[in-house]
Design a protein around this motif. Sequence first.
Motif, short mmCIF file in Angstrom:
data_model
loop_
_atom_site.label_atom_id
_atom_site.label_comp_id
_atom_site.label_asym_id
_atom_site.label_seq_id
_atom_site.Cartn_x
_atom_site.Cartn_y
_atom_site.Cartn_z
N ASP A 129 0.81 -1.23 0.00
CA ASP A 129 0.00 0.00 0.00
C ASP A 129 0.84 1.28 0.00
N GLY A 130 2.14 1.15 0.17
CA GLY A 130 3.03 2.31 0.01
C GLY A 130 2.99 3.34 1.11
N ARG A 131 2.44 2.97 2.28
CA ARG A 131 2.32 3.97 3.36
C ARG A 131 3.61 4.06 4.18
N PHE A 132 4.68 4.42 3.53
CA PHE A 132 5.99 4.45 4.19
C PHE A 132 6.13 5.63 5.15
N ASP A 133 5.49 6.77 4.83
CA ASP A 133 5.57 7.91 5.75
C ASP A 133 4.86 7.60 7.07
N TYR A 134 3.75 6.90 6.97
CA TYR A 134 3.01 6.50 8.17
C TYR A 134 3.85 5.52 9.00
N VAL A 135 4.49 4.58 8.33
CA VAL A 135 5.37 3.63 9.03
C VAL A 135 6.48 4.40 9.75
N TYR A 136 7.03 5.40 9.09
CA TYR A 136 8.09 6.20 9.73
C TYR A 136 7.57 6.85 11.01
N GLU A 137 6.39 7.45 10.93
CA GLU A 137 5.81 8.11 12.12
C GLU A 137 5.70 7.13 13.29
N LEU A 138 5.16 5.95 13.00
CA LEU A 138 4.98 4.95 14.06
C LEU A 138 6.32 4.50 14.63
N VAL A 139 7.24 4.20 13.73
CA VAL A 139 8.55 3.68 14.12
C VAL A 139 9.32 4.73 14.92
N ASP A 140 9.24 5.97 14.50
CA ASP A 140 9.95 7.04 15.20
C ASP A 140 9.41 7.21 16.62
N ALA A 141 8.08 7.28 16.74
CA ALA A 141 7.47 7.47 18.07
C ALA A 141 7.85 6.32 19.00
N ALA A 142 7.77 5.10 18.50
CA ALA A 142 8.04 3.94 19.35
C ALA A 142 9.54 3.82 19.66
N SER A 143 10.39 4.20 18.72
CA SER A 143 11.83 4.09 18.96
C SER A 143 12.26 5.02 20.08
N ARG A 144 11.64 6.19 20.16
CA ARG A 144 11.94 7.11 21.25
C ARG A 144 11.54 6.49 22.59
N GLY A 145 10.36 5.85 22.61
CA GLY A 145 9.90 5.18 23.82
C GLY A 145 10.80 4.01 24.19
N LEU A 146 11.23 3.27 23.17
CA LEU A 146 12.10 2.12 23.41
C LEU A 146 13.43 2.57 24.01
N LEU A 147 14.01 3.63 23.45
CA LEU A 147 15.30 4.10 23.97
C LEU A 147 15.15 4.58 25.42
N ALA A 148 14.07 5.28 25.69
CA ALA A 148 13.83 5.74 27.07
C ALA A 148 13.72 4.54 28.01
N HIS A 149 13.02 3.51 27.57
CA HIS A 149 12.84 2.29 28.37
C HIS A 149 14.19 1.62 28.65
#
Length: 156
Positions: A129-149
């Motif tokens: 479906d080509g929704r790569f920008d949406y994937v980036y948004e999700l991945v970025d938000a979660a990666s910040r949470g993961l690093l904090a964890h």
Amino acid sequence: MIKVLFICLGNICRSPMAEAVFQNLVNEAGLAGQFEIDSAGMADWHSGERADRRTLAVLKKHDIPYAGRSRQVQPADLRRFDYVLAMDSQNVADLRRLDRGDALDGKLHRLLDFAPAGHPQDVPDPYYDGRFDYVYELVDAASRGLLAHIRQEHRL
Ligand code: 4NP
């Protein structure tokens, strides 16, 4: 060394993006020397290939480099890495099947478990479906949470 492995199906779209985004956050935090970060796929369909050009384009837009090549996850990875982050629930089920013994106990999470409330649980596969920008948004938000964890767990 804290070893972090991102997993998706083909290791050309979502998990390489997560690897690159998380590595970039770790670099920015000055913690690169303390982490080993990698990604792999459940399938071997794209082994040896570079990431999908659409993943590379989104990363480039955010000034994040990535030169990794696709590889299939191996049972030994499940013992070697400390944090295994799956992109979706299917990956979680497949990883549990691959796990011989209890190598994954306490290490396996969905990446979006670390996203702020209100996010979905699974990073949707953007291959068709080509929704790569949406994937980036999700991945970025979660990666910040993961690093904090991880920083909290390791007092970094
Ligand atoms: P990924 O996306 O799991 O995020 O790397 C996919 C890449 C390739 C295919 C499916 C999903 N494929 O069917 O080849």
